[in-house]
Design a protein around this motif. Structure first.
Motif, PDB file in Angstrom:
ATOM      1  N   ARG A 159     -11.611   8.261  -1.036  1.00 21.11           N
ATOM      2  CA  ARG A 159     -10.816   8.810  -2.074  1.00 21.11           C
ATOM      3  C   ARG A 159     -11.805   9.710  -2.961  1.00 21.11           C
ATOM      4  O   ARG A 159     -13.083   9.247  -3.307  1.00 21.11           O
ATOM      5  N   MET A 160     -11.452  10.855  -2.892  1.00 20.08           N
ATOM      6  CA  MET A 160     -12.122  12.066  -3.667  1.00 20.08           C
ATOM      7  C   MET A 160     -11.882  12.095  -4.882  1.00 20.08           C
ATOM      8  O   MET A 160     -12.704  12.392  -5.946  1.00 20.08           O
ATOM      9  N   LYS A 161     -10.679  11.939  -5.363  1.00 25.73           N
ATOM     10  CA  LYS A 161     -10.277  12.150  -6.755  1.00 25.73           C
ATOM     11  C   LYS A 161      -8.907  11.376  -7.155  1.00 25.73           C
ATOM     12  O   LYS A 161      -8.051  11.114  -6.384  1.00 25.73           O
ATOM     13  N   LEU A 162      -8.987  10.875  -8.026  1.00 25.21           N
ATOM     14  CA  LEU A 162      -7.748  10.090  -8.723  1.00 25.21           C
ATOM     15  C   LEU A 162      -7.342  10.806 -10.184  1.00 25.21           C
ATOM     16  O   LEU A 162      -8.150  10.957 -11.032  1.00 25.21           O
ATOM     17  N   ASP A 163      -5.962  11.052 -10.239  1.00 26.68           N
ATOM     18  CA  ASP A 163      -5.590  11.988 -11.187  1.00 26.68           C
ATOM     19  C   ASP A 163      -4.458  10.860 -11.642  1.00 26.68           C
ATOM     20  O   ASP A 163      -3.316  10.962 -11.139  1.00 26.68           O
ATOM     21  N   THR A 164      -4.615  10.233 -12.868  1.00 28.19           N
ATOM     22  CA  THR A 164      -3.585   9.281 -13.355  1.00 28.19           C
ATOM     23  C   THR A 164      -2.398   9.860 -14.308  1.00 28.19           C
ATOM     24  O   THR A 164      -1.544   9.235 -14.447  1.00 28.19           O
ATOM     25  N   VAL A 165      -2.757  11.207 -14.516  1.00 24.77           N
ATOM     26  CA  VAL A 165      -1.543  11.956 -15.273  1.00 24.77           C
ATOM     27  C   VAL A 165      -0.691  12.473 -14.329  1.00 24.77           C
ATOM     28  O   VAL A 165       0.611  12.095 -14.483  1.00 24.77           O
ATOM     29  N   LYS A 166      -1.080  12.987 -13.274  1.00 24.91           N
ATOM     30  CA  LYS A 166      -0.158  13.570 -12.198  1.00 24.91           C
ATOM     31  C   LYS A 166       0.302  12.509 -11.048  1.00 24.91           C
ATOM     32  O   LYS A 166       1.216  12.744 -10.322  1.00 24.91           O
ATOM     33  N   LYS A 167      -0.419  11.403 -11.327  1.00 27.24           N
ATOM     34  CA  LYS A 167      -0.260  10.157 -10.334  1.00 27.24           C
ATOM     35  C   LYS A 167      -0.486  10.483  -9.006  1.00 27.24           C
ATOM     36  O   LYS A 167       0.351  10.389  -7.937  1.00 27.24           O
TER      37      LYS A 167
ATOM     38  N   THR B 204      -3.534  15.274  -0.485  1.00 28.38           N
ATOM     39  CA  THR B 204      -2.858  14.948  -1.798  1.00 28.38           C
ATOM     40  C   THR B 204      -1.761  13.861  -1.736  1.00 28.38           C
ATOM     41  O   THR B 204      -0.891  14.360  -1.150  1.00 28.38           O
ATOM     42  N   ILE B 205      -1.714  12.636  -2.210  1.00 28.19           N
ATOM     43  CA  ILE B 205      -0.851  11.577  -2.188  1.00 28.19           C
ATOM     44  C   ILE B 205      -0.298  11.186  -3.405  1.00 28.19           C
ATOM     45  O   ILE B 205      -1.071  11.005  -4.342  1.00 28.19           O
ATOM     46  N   THR B 206       0.855  11.385  -3.653  1.00 20.44           N
ATOM     47  CA  THR B 206       1.630  10.988  -5.063  1.00 20.44           C
ATOM     48  C   THR B 206       1.959   9.693  -4.724  1.00 20.44           C
ATOM     49  O   THR B 206       2.582   9.367  -3.911  1.00 20.44           O
ATOM     50  N   TYR B 207       1.465   8.764  -5.783  1.00 16.66           N
ATOM     51  CA  TYR B 207       1.806   7.451  -5.667  1.00 16.66           C
ATOM     52  C   TYR B 207       2.633   7.114  -6.896  1.00 16.66           C
ATOM     53  O   TYR B 207       2.960   7.724  -7.745  1.00 16.66           O
TER      54      TYR B 207
ATOM     55  N   THR C 123      -4.590  -1.772  -5.240  1.00 18.09           N
ATOM     56  CA  THR C 123      -5.133  -1.757  -6.501  1.00 18.09           C
ATOM     57  C   THR C 123      -6.379  -1.174  -6.326  1.00 18.09           C
ATOM     58  O   THR C 123      -7.393  -1.701  -5.506  1.00 18.09           O
ATOM     59  N   ILE C 124      -6.857  -0.333  -7.265  1.00 21.11           N
ATOM     60  CA  ILE C 124      -8.358  -0.006  -7.421  1.00 21.11           C
ATOM     61  C   ILE C 124      -8.517   0.189  -8.685  1.00 21.11           C
ATOM     62  O   ILE C 124      -8.001   0.043  -9.710  1.00 21.11           O
ATOM     63  N   TYR C 125      -9.908   0.356  -8.725  1.00 23.09           N
ATOM     64  CA  TYR C 125     -10.700   0.748 -10.070  1.00 23.09           C
ATOM     65  C   TYR C 125     -11.573   1.668 -10.034  1.00 23.09           C
ATOM     66  O   TYR C 125     -12.621   1.541  -9.290  1.00 23.09           O
ATOM     67  N   SER C 126     -11.577   2.550 -10.967  1.00 24.03           N
ATOM     68  CA  SER C 126     -12.471   3.956 -11.024  1.00 24.03           C
ATOM     69  C   SER C 126     -13.234   3.492 -12.217  1.00 24.03           C
ATOM     70  O   SER C 126     -13.076   3.687 -13.313  1.00 24.03           O
ATOM     71  N   ARG C 127     -14.724   3.243 -11.806  1.00 26.50           N
ATOM     72  CA  ARG C 127     -15.424   2.882 -12.889  1.00 26.50           C
ATOM     73  C   ARG C 127     -15.797   4.095 -13.744  1.00 26.50           C
ATOM     74  O   ARG C 127     -16.213   4.077 -15.075  1.00 26.50           O
ATOM     75  N   ARG C 128     -15.683   5.123 -13.017  1.00 27.39           N
ATOM     76  CA  ARG C 128     -16.154   6.439 -13.982  1.00 27.39           C
ATOM     77  C   ARG C 128     -15.205   6.671 -14.893  1.00 27.39           C
ATOM     78  O   ARG C 128     -15.445   7.231 -16.192  1.00 27.39           O
ATOM     79  N   LEU C 129     -13.875   6.909 -14.452  1.00 24.07           N
ATOM     80  CA  LEU C 129     -12.659   7.057 -15.227  1.00 24.07           C
ATOM     81  C   LEU C 129     -12.228   5.684 -16.037  1.00 24.07           C
ATOM     82  O   LEU C 129     -11.616   6.040 -17.196  1.00 24.07           O
ATOM     83  N   LYS C 130     -12.772   4.537 -15.918  1.00 26.17           N
ATOM     84  CA  LYS C 130     -12.308   3.279 -16.322  1.00 26.17           C
ATOM     85  C   LYS C 130     -10.978   2.979 -16.364  1.00 26.17           C
ATOM     86  O   LYS C 130     -10.181   2.841 -17.196  1.00 26.17           O
ATOM     87  N   GLU C 131     -10.317   3.496 -15.060  1.00 23.00           N
ATOM     88  CA  GLU C 131      -8.890   3.388 -14.946  1.00 23.00           C
ATOM     89  C   GLU C 131      -8.784   2.019 -13.961  1.00 23.00           C
ATOM     90  O   GLU C 131      -9.180   2.209 -12.822  1.00 23.00           O
ATOM     91  N   TYR C 132      -7.850   1.235 -14.278  1.00 21.61           N
ATOM     92  CA  TYR C 132      -7.316  -0.004 -13.402  1.00 21.61           C
ATOM     93  C   TYR C 132      -5.994   0.619 -13.011  1.00 21.61           C
ATOM     94  O   TYR C 132      -5.151   0.864 -13.640  1.00 21.61           O
ATOM     95  N   VAL C 133      -5.736   0.705 -11.556  1.00 23.41           N
ATOM     96  CA  VAL C 133      -4.411   1.059 -11.042  1.00 23.41           C
ATOM     97  C   VAL C 133      -3.722   0.358  -9.963  1.00 23.41           C
ATOM     98  O   VAL C 133      -4.574   0.334  -8.889  1.00 23.41           O
ATOM     99  N   LYS C 134      -2.565  -0.307  -9.999  1.00 20.97           N
ATOM    100  CA  LYS C 134      -1.979  -0.763  -8.958  1.00 20.97           C
ATOM    101  C   LYS C 134      -0.747   0.172  -8.725  1.00 20.97           C
ATOM    102  O   LYS C 134      -0.153   0.411  -9.743  1.00 20.97           O
ATOM    103  N   PHE C 135      -0.675   0.696  -7.499  1.00 21.26           N
ATOM    104  CA  PHE C 135       0.410   1.332  -7.239  1.00 21.26           C
ATOM    105  C   PHE C 135       0.862   1.252  -5.738  1.00 21.26           C
ATOM    106  O   PHE C 135       0.368   0.202  -4.960  1.00 21.26           O
ATOM    107  N   SER C 136       1.954   2.037  -5.465  1.00 19.70           N
ATOM    108  CA  SER C 136       2.555   1.876  -3.929  1.00 19.70           C
ATOM    109  C   SER C 136       2.603   3.393  -3.533  1.00 19.70           C
ATOM    110  O   SER C 136       2.730   4.143  -4.290  1.00 19.70           O
ATOM    111  N   VAL C 137       2.502   3.441  -2.258  1.00 19.15           N
ATOM    112  CA  VAL C 137       2.826   4.712  -1.413  1.00 19.15           C
ATOM    113  C   VAL C 137       3.516   4.621  -0.398  1.00 19.15           C
ATOM    114  O   VAL C 137       4.017   3.519   0.158  1.00 19.15           O
TER     115      VAL C 137
END
Length: 204
Positions: free
Chosen positions: A86-94, A108-111, A148-162
């Motif tokens: 995982r190179m990048k997580l964009d919670t705004v663009k999902k 790039t995967i839209t979740y 389900t992932i957690y980005s420590r740098r962004l402090k974002e907890y995200v559960k999603f489907s693809v």
């Protein structure tokens, strides 16, 4: 004299890359990026380089990936790197940007978000209070079709489907690899290896 030289190299190595004058000089060069593969038996690590000069806004987008031999001297090797694609997580663009080894390129995967929260690293969602340690991510649930992932740098907890085809990918597809810094003189052969993610340079 040799001792002073070693100390100088160490000081240069722990400085941010933005202060390294592009990593050039008589003492060698420095490379930095995110680990996407680590072969302990072959003693190699493969990274995606960070092209950003701002350590707070990394940009892991330099292709092709770069493979390095880890140092021959164990004393020059920090904690072993955890690889991740995982190179990048964009919670705004999902969206999630991954490195796909099959195509040797980024994807790039839209979740579809199921649960998304901004939480600190000690929040019960991501931290096991009873065991006094961080919970392990990513969590891939094949039955419920969730990740389900957690980005420590962004402090974002995200559960999603693809889309279904992505669930056949390895779990580390959704994990961010450790950030590492490599000092070298000969291309592809590291003389000193630092795992930035797992190293506290201020710890006494």
């Amino acid at each position: 004299m040799a001792k002073k030289y070693a100390v100088l190299i160490t000081m240069l190595f722990i400085l941010p890359l933005s202060l390294m004058l592009a990593g050039c000089g008589e003492y060698g060069r420095v490379d930095q990026g995110r680990a996407i593969a680590y072969d302990k038996a072959a003693k190699t690590v493969t990274i995606i380089r960070d092209k950003s000069i701002d350590p707070k806004k990394p940009d892991y987008s330099v292709l092709p990936p770069m493979k390095y031999q880890i140092p021959d001297n164990p004393a020059e090797m920090g904690p072993e790197p955890k690889p991740g694609k995982r190179m990048k997580l964009d919670t705004v663009k999902k969206q999630i940007v991954i490195f796909n080894p099959a195509t040797n390129n980024f994807e790039t995967i839209t979740y579809t978000p199921i649960e998304q929260k901004h939480v600190e690293s000690k929040d019960p969602l991501v931290y096991d209070v009873a065991a006094d340690k961080s919970k392990v991510f990513p969590v891939v649930d094949q039955q419920k079709k969730t990740i389900t992932i957690y980005s420590r740098r962004l402090k974002e907890y995200v559960k999603f489907s693809v889309p279904d085809q992505y669930f056949s990918m390895p779990a580390d597809t959704w994990d961010n690899g450790d950030e590492v810094r490599i000092y070298f003189k000969q291309e592809g052969k590291s003389l000193r290896f630092m795992n930035i993610t797992k190293t506290d340079i201020f710890k006494k």
